[in-house]
Design a protein around this motif. Sequence first.
Motif, PDB file in Angstrom:
ATOM      1  N   LYS A 331      22.007  62.238  15.281  1.00 47.36           N
ATOM      2  CA  LYS A 331      20.488  61.752  14.993  1.00 47.36           C
ATOM      3  C   LYS A 331      19.454  61.605  16.895  1.00 47.36           C
ATOM      4  CE  LYS A 331      19.275  57.039  13.042  1.00 47.36           C
ATOM      5  NZ  LYS A 331      19.248  55.379  12.983  1.00 47.36           N
ATOM      6  N   PRO A 332      20.439  61.161  17.568  1.00 48.46           N
ATOM      7  CA  PRO A 332      19.952  61.046  18.783  1.00 48.46           C
ATOM      8  C   PRO A 332      19.104  62.423  19.157  1.00 48.46           C
ATOM      9  CG  PRO A 332      22.341  60.261  18.873  1.00 48.46           C
ATOM     10  CD  PRO A 332      22.059  60.516  17.147  1.00 48.46           C
ATOM     11  N   LEU A 333      19.779  63.073  18.937  1.00 54.67           N
ATOM     12  CA  LEU A 333      18.881  64.675  19.052  1.00 54.67           C
ATOM     13  C   LEU A 333      17.395  64.512  18.246  1.00 54.67           C
ATOM     14  CD1 LEU A 333      18.314  67.444  20.169  1.00 54.67           C
ATOM     15  CD2 LEU A 333      19.530  68.133  18.264  1.00 54.67           C
ATOM     16  N   LEU A 334      18.116  63.877  17.121  1.00 50.49           N
ATOM     17  CA  LEU A 334      16.933  64.520  15.574  1.00 50.49           C
ATOM     18  C   LEU A 334      15.498  62.982  16.736  1.00 50.49           C
ATOM     19  CD1 LEU A 334      18.253  66.579  14.252  1.00 50.49           C
ATOM     20  CD2 LEU A 334      17.197  64.907  12.258  1.00 50.49           C
ATOM     21  N   GLU A 335      15.777  61.696  16.701  1.00 49.97           N
ATOM     22  CA  GLU A 335      14.910  61.160  17.610  1.00 49.97           C
ATOM     23  C   GLU A 335      14.649  61.712  18.925  1.00 49.97           C
ATOM     24  OE1 GLU A 335      17.890  57.203  16.316  1.00 49.97           O
ATOM     25  OE2 GLU A 335      18.721  58.085  18.336  1.00 49.97           O
ATOM     26  N   GLN A 336      15.409  62.475  20.262  1.00 49.88           N
ATOM     27  CA  GLN A 336      14.315  62.483  20.852  1.00 49.88           C
ATOM     28  C   GLN A 336      13.164  63.973  20.736  1.00 49.88           C
ATOM     29  OE1 GLN A 336      14.784  61.915  24.308  1.00 49.88           O
ATOM     30  NE2 GLN A 336      15.716  60.094  23.054  1.00 49.88           N
ATOM     31  N   ALA A 337      13.876  64.744  19.475  1.00 49.43           N
ATOM     32  CA  ALA A 337      12.726  65.930  19.924  1.00 49.43           C
ATOM     33  C   ALA A 337      11.846  65.057  18.649  1.00 49.43           C
ATOM     34  CB  ALA A 337      13.453  67.098  18.423  1.00 49.43           C
ATOM     35  N   ALA A 338      11.563  63.959  17.449  1.00 54.30           N
ATOM     36  CA  ALA A 338      10.072  63.511  17.183  1.00 54.30           C
ATOM     37  C   ALA A 338       9.453  63.602  18.900  1.00 54.30           C
ATOM     38  CB  ALA A 338      10.519  62.434  16.359  1.00 54.30           C
ATOM     39  N   LYS A 339       9.764  62.978  20.322  1.00 60.83           N
ATOM     40  CA  LYS A 339       9.108  62.626  20.869  1.00 60.83           C
ATOM     41  C   LYS A 339       8.077  63.865  21.417  1.00 60.83           C
ATOM     42  CE  LYS A 339      12.020  58.547  22.059  1.00 60.83           C
ATOM     43  NZ  LYS A 339      12.666  57.991  22.731  1.00 60.83           N
ATOM     44  N   LEU A 340       8.376  64.815  21.264  1.00 61.71           N
ATOM     45  CA  LEU A 340       8.471  66.217  21.318  1.00 61.71           C
ATOM     46  C   LEU A 340       7.447  67.126  20.621  1.00 61.71           C
ATOM     47  CD1 LEU A 340      11.236  67.669  22.991  1.00 61.71           C
ATOM     48  CD2 LEU A 340       9.723  67.068  24.196  1.00 61.71           C
ATOM     49  N   THR A 341       6.877  66.375  19.100  1.00 65.82           N
ATOM     50  CA  THR A 341       6.128  67.005  18.956  1.00 65.82           C
ATOM     51  C   THR A 341       5.082  65.717  17.672  1.00 65.82           C
ATOM     52  OG1 THR A 341       5.846  67.915  16.606  1.00 65.82           O
ATOM     53  CG2 THR A 341       7.565  66.675  16.174  1.00 65.82           C
ATOM     54  N   SER A 342       3.672  66.330  17.799  1.00 62.58           N
ATOM     55  CA  SER A 342       2.378  65.558  17.447  1.00 62.58           C
ATOM     56  C   SER A 342       3.350  65.455  15.351  1.00 62.58           C
ATOM     57  CB  SER A 342       1.245  66.421  17.378  1.00 62.58           C
ATOM     58  OG  SER A 342       1.409  67.537  16.832  1.00 62.58           O
ATOM     59  N   SER A 343       4.436  66.268  14.924  1.00 60.53           N
ATOM     60  CA  SER A 343       3.752  66.484  12.814  1.00 60.53           C
ATOM     61  C   SER A 343       4.732  64.702  13.059  1.00 60.53           C
ATOM     62  CB  SER A 343       4.538  66.973  12.879  1.00 60.53           C
ATOM     63  OG  SER A 343       5.819  66.592  11.383  1.00 60.53           O
ATOM     64  N   ASN A 344       4.214  64.098  11.909  1.00 64.97           N
ATOM     65  CA  ASN A 344       5.292  62.759  11.323  1.00 64.97           C
ATOM     66  C   ASN A 344       6.216  62.748  10.412  1.00 64.97           C
ATOM     67  OD1 ASN A 344       2.599  60.860  12.590  1.00 64.97           O
ATOM     68  ND2 ASN A 344       1.842  61.788  11.263  1.00 64.97           N
ATOM     69  N   GLY A 345       6.600  64.417  10.704  1.00 68.42           N
ATOM     70  CA  GLY A 345       7.964  64.445   9.416  1.00 68.42           C
ATOM     71  C   GLY A 345       9.284  63.992  10.098  1.00 68.42           C
ATOM     72  N   LEU A 346       9.161  64.248  11.372  1.00 68.25           N
ATOM     73  CA  LEU A 346      10.912  64.174  11.904  1.00 68.25           C
ATOM     74  C   LEU A 346      10.716  62.503  12.018  1.00 68.25           C
ATOM     75  CD1 LEU A 346      11.872  65.946  14.882  1.00 68.25           C
ATOM     76  CD2 LEU A 346      12.964  65.251  12.512  1.00 68.25           C
ATOM     77  N   GLU A 347       9.567  61.586  11.940  1.00 69.87           N
ATOM     78  CA  GLU A 347       9.706  59.497  11.803  1.00 69.87           C
ATOM     79  C   GLU A 347       9.778  59.981  11.160  1.00 69.87           C
ATOM     80  OE1 GLU A 347       9.006  58.226  14.747  1.00 69.87           O
ATOM     81  OE2 GLU A 347       8.247  59.118  16.451  1.00 69.87           O
ATOM     82  N   GLU A 348       8.899  60.452   9.582  1.00 68.53           N
ATOM     83  CA  GLU A 348       9.857  59.861   8.480  1.00 68.53           C
ATOM     84  C   GLU A 348      11.031  59.758   8.295  1.00 68.53           C
ATOM     85  OE1 GLU A 348       6.829  62.328   6.159  1.00 68.53           O
ATOM     86  OE2 GLU A 348       5.249  61.172   7.839  1.00 68.53           O
ATOM     87  N   LEU A 349      11.133  60.766   8.693  1.00 70.35           N
ATOM     88  CA  LEU A 349      12.754  61.180   7.882  1.00 70.35           C
ATOM     89  C   LEU A 349      13.919  60.336   8.778  1.00 70.35           C
ATOM     90  CD1 LEU A 349      15.217  63.229   7.109  1.00 70.35           C
ATOM     91  CD2 LEU A 349      15.131  64.575   9.144  1.00 70.35           C
ATOM     92  N   LEU A 350      13.612  59.759  10.325  1.00 71.58           N
ATOM     93  CA  LEU A 350      14.348  58.543  10.839  1.00 71.58           C
ATOM     94  C   LEU A 350      14.007  57.262  10.524  1.00 71.58           C
ATOM     95  CD1 LEU A 350      14.118  60.385  13.973  1.00 71.58           C
ATOM     96  CD2 LEU A 350      16.282  60.324  12.872  1.00 71.58           C
ATOM     97  N   GLN A 351      13.441  57.077   9.384  1.00 72.43           N
ATOM     98  CA  GLN A 351      12.997  55.623   9.094  1.00 72.43           C
ATOM     99  C   GLN A 351      14.029  54.990   8.214  1.00 72.43           C
ATOM    100  OE1 GLN A 351       9.242  55.840   6.536  1.00 72.43           O
ATOM    101  NE2 GLN A 351       7.930  55.533   8.613  1.00 72.43           N
ATOM    102  N   ALA A 352      14.058  53.659   8.538  1.00 70.26           N
ATOM    103  CA  ALA A 352      14.843  53.081   7.679  1.00 70.26           C
ATOM    104  C   ALA A 352      14.860  53.411   6.021  1.00 70.26           C
ATOM    105  CB  ALA A 352      15.036  51.726   7.770  1.00 70.26           C
TER     106      ALA A 352
END
Length: 607
Positions: A331-352
């Motif tokens: 999960k920490p890796l995905l959170e860091q990866a989400a900051k490197l992309t403009s895509s919202n897909g990862l942000e959505e996957l990490l939502q509560a």
Amino acid sequence: MEFQVTNSPFNQEQAELLNRLLPTLTEGQRIWLSGYLAALQGAAAAGTPVAVPSAVAPVSVAVVPKEVTVLFGSQTGNSHGLAKKVSKKLEEQGFKVTLSSMGDFKPNGLKNVQNLLIVASTQGEGDPPDSAIPFYEFLHSKRAPQLEGKPFAVLGLGDTSYEFFCQTGKDFDKRLEELGGKRIIPRVDCDVDYDESAAEWMNNIVASLSEASSAPASGVGTGAAVASETESEYSRSNPFKAEVLENLNLNGRGSDRETRHVEISLEGSNLQYEPGDSLGVYPENHPRLVDELIEAMGWKAEELVSINKNGDKLPLREALLRHYEITVLTKPLLEQAAKLTSSNGLEELLQAGREQELRAYLNERDLLDLVQDYSLKGVSAGEFVAILRKIPARLYSIASSSKAFPDEVHITVRAVRYESRGRERYGVCSVQLAERIQSGDTLPVYIQSNSNFKLPESADTPIIMIGPGTGVAPFRAFLGEREETGAAGKTWLFYGDQHFSTDFLYQTEWQRWLKQGVLTRMDVAFSRDTDKKVYVQHRMLEKSRELYQWLQEGASVYICGDEKKMAHDVHAALTTIIEQEGKFSPEEAAEYLTRMQQQKRYQRDVY
């Protein structure tokens, strides 16, 4: 601060000398000097002459050092190793340190502890290590004492690929605060790559306690000199490049499995081990996966990237092969990866609210899946590797006795291969050993000692060993040791696998030990040779009366292998046997096993 003649008892010449000397002293020299002056003053008061101590002689001082209690909860030995390190650092600063496993510590003595340090790992679904369970339960019970103002600090070990990362450390930290304890420094939660964060925690502990204490340094030099004669220079942070002597497939032709028996030379390393310890192996990622990742991201294999905080650099392909983990998502890796992309897909996957979906994604995919699924192409190699964690060593139960094989260590490794989402997947280290390591090659290795999985002190104590598949590895070491030492205690092995004809690991050795009497009895379960699948726990239940009799005679029980299913089923079988044969209630049977754990007669090496 400078000495002035007007604000000190020194004359001008003395003040100038001191002002030139003091800024050049190291912290250790200052502490040594303060201890020496204290000793000088005490001796002068007693009218005795004082000899100047050498650099390695301990300084005798009148000040009584403050006490620190270091408790560790360890399953594989990592927490134990770190607890020993922080204890040594504190002792070098003059503290009186009590180091203890939580399983050996008497909880009622908690209220008498001056400073408490907890080093605890987490296993499974956020559970404490086996040896820590009694102390953990006591601390969370109504019997736990109030610890008003008691200084404490917690270091947690875990793995961010698990949902309940460092949960045991978090639980200890929270509970000690609830009981009124006062943190010396904030808790630190360590991932599998824990060296830097653990070292920083230790240094902050030593600095904080030293600042609050008048404890002078004891003689550091003597201890260091002795240690250098007996301890190897090679360790987890400085692995030994060991030559592979043999690499054999133990399974017969036609087997669905491939299990490697790997013999490794330790000659020249001074590495020592005992039965029950593990060998740490630093693996390399599969070259095919590395090349596919570089191609998917449009990177250049020869581009230089950093591999540590010191700024050391290597070509990208080599860094991905040997330094960074690319097969496990967290999960920490995905959170860091989400900051490197403009895509919202990862942000959505990490939502509560999407925790179950996230858990499934993390369990089933690797780094190549991540960059393809969320279009991370375009992120620079330097930015990307900065969010990756270091590739962790793989621990394997040692399958040899050093008495039987001096300067060698043997391991038993089953190759992991499977297909998922249209791609072949590989166990990083197991497939490297199976496909890309031959006799004469070298591997970076170290010894991981495990005080929680050791033969009984008495050679007369009977032992019951339960190890299906590669879980049988440490029992080859146990029996090899008992053969070499001539131990008289009875031995009983429960072993299981799929097929007798192709999957009976080390069959000829068990048969030889049975013939010689080193192995008293053996029960086997080959699950695919009968219509109804039979496992080791079924054989245990079939021998219920004899097994309970061995327990009553004081036998120690050892389990090695898969934690999620096998170890759980074997534990349930043991409980049933104790309940039925001993005429106990379920609660009494559970208490029987708990007592065995406390007496170190029930030990597990599970993964």
